[in-house]
Design an enzyme around this catalytic site. Structure first.
Site, PDB file in Angstrom:
ATOM      1  N   CYS A 134      18.910  30.353  10.669  1.00  0.00           N
ATOM      2  CA  CYS A 134      20.075  30.179  11.548  1.00  0.00           C
ATOM      3  C   CYS A 134      19.702  30.176  13.026  1.00  0.00           C
ATOM      4  CB  CYS A 134      21.135  31.212  11.213  1.00  0.00           C
ATOM      5  SG  CYS A 134      21.887  30.857   9.593  1.00  0.00           S
ATOM      6  N   ASP A 180      23.898  36.317  13.525  1.00  0.00           N
ATOM      7  CA  ASP A 180      23.932  36.910  12.169  1.00  0.00           C
ATOM      8  C   ASP A 180      23.211  38.255  12.016  1.00  0.00           C
ATOM      9  OD1 ASP A 180      25.143  34.458  11.798  1.00  0.00           O
ATOM     10  OD2 ASP A 180      23.699  33.689  10.342  1.00  0.00           O
ATOM     11  N   LYS A 207      30.925  31.434  10.585  1.00  0.00           N
ATOM     12  CA  LYS A 207      30.487  30.118  10.111  1.00  0.00           C
ATOM     13  C   LYS A 207      30.103  30.224   8.641  1.00  0.00           C
ATOM     14  CE  LYS A 207      25.766  31.093  11.517  1.00  0.00           C
ATOM     15  NZ  LYS A 207      25.204  31.222  10.160  1.00  0.00           N
TER      16      LYS A 207
HETATM   17  C1  VGL Z   1      20.861  32.588   6.979  1.00  0.00           C
HETATM   18  C2  VGL Z   1      20.059  31.989   4.937  1.00  0.00           C
HETATM   19  C3  VGL Z   1      21.332  31.860   4.451  1.00  0.00           C
HETATM   20  C4  VGL Z   1      20.564  33.024   8.389  1.00  0.00           C
HETATM   21  C5  VGL Z   1      22.151  32.453   6.521  1.00  0.00           C
HETATM   22  O1  VGL Z   1      21.420  33.679   9.009  1.00  0.00           O
HETATM   23  O2  VGL Z   1      19.459  32.698   8.854  1.00  0.00           O
HETATM   24  N1  VGL Z   1      19.833  32.346   6.186  1.00  0.00           N
HETATM   25  N2  VGL Z   1      22.380  32.098   5.247  1.00  0.00           N
END
Ligand code: VGL
Ligand code: ZN
Length: 206
Positions: A154, A11, A109
């Site tokens: 994540c 991410d 995802k």
């Molecule tokens: C994430 C919070 C919400 C992450 C993703 O990538 O850690 N954190 N969505």
């Protein structure tokens, strides 16, 4: 010998970097570290958090609730986040300074509006899989090396699933940054990962 290790970049998207909707402090500082690491791996997987506007994790979809409140939804604890990584928006794009040409797979995802998906392997219901386990095992991967955002969400959930799925699992700590919500969450995540047998290493150990 076929290489049995994979770099997994979680991410590294505009919304998790400074200026983004859910900016992780220092999130963009890891980009040069990861760009350097990509030269040391032949199998590289990146993930993208990828949500519909109606996503359960967005505070705006729960009138009366505030950002960072925790609710229970379908028996699962859910942190309510600012709207982030909406499919197709600029915020959801991989950060432009992250060099993506050597990525073998980009996995999205969090597409299901009803279930959040912190882990790259399975959604927060702990049942719905993404297919990454099979992908890696088919390629003969035995060791996974995690970088990216956010360390205490994540990256953490992906690394925990990875070791449970029998990969020898490493987190390259200088290639990650965390949110630390609630405060102390980063330290808690790191000690839980160590307890589970995940190795915390530095990029120059590789
Ligand atoms: C994430 C919070 C919400 C992450 C993703 O990538 O850690 N954190 N969505
Ligand atoms: Zn998300």
């Amino acid at each position: 010998m076929k290489e049995d290790k994979a770099l997994i970049i979680i991410d590294v998207q505009n919304d998790f970097c400074p200026g983004g909707a859910l900016a992780v402090p220092g999130g963009d500082k890891i980009i040069p570290v990861i760009n350097e690491l990509t030269g040391k791996f032949k199998k590289i997987i990146a993930t993208q958090d990828w949500h519909p506007d109606s996503h359960v994790s967005f505070a705006m979809n729960h009138p009366g609730k505030n950002e960072y409140d925790v609710i229970e939804h379908k028996g699962i604890d859910q942190v309510l986040w600012p709207r982030h990584c909406v499919a197709g928006t600029e915020g959801a794009e991989i950060h432009p300074r992250l060099e993506s040409k050597s990525f073998n797979l980009i996995l999205r995802k969090g597409n299901n509006s009803e279930i959040d998906s912190y882990s790259a392997f399975r959604e927060n219901d702990k049942k719905t899989v993404t297919g990454l386990d099979g992908y890696l095992k088919n390629l003969g991967v035995k060791k996974t090396y995690f970088t990216g955002l956010a360390l205490d969400y994540c990256v953490f959930y992906s690394a925990i699933d990875s070791i449970e799925l029998s990969f020898k699992t490493f987190v390259i700590i200088d290639g990650t940054r965390g949110i630390d919500s609630p405060s102390g969450n980063i330290d808690k995540a790191v000690s839980t990962m160590k307890e589970k047998g995940i190795e915390i290493i530095n990029s120059n150990d590789l």
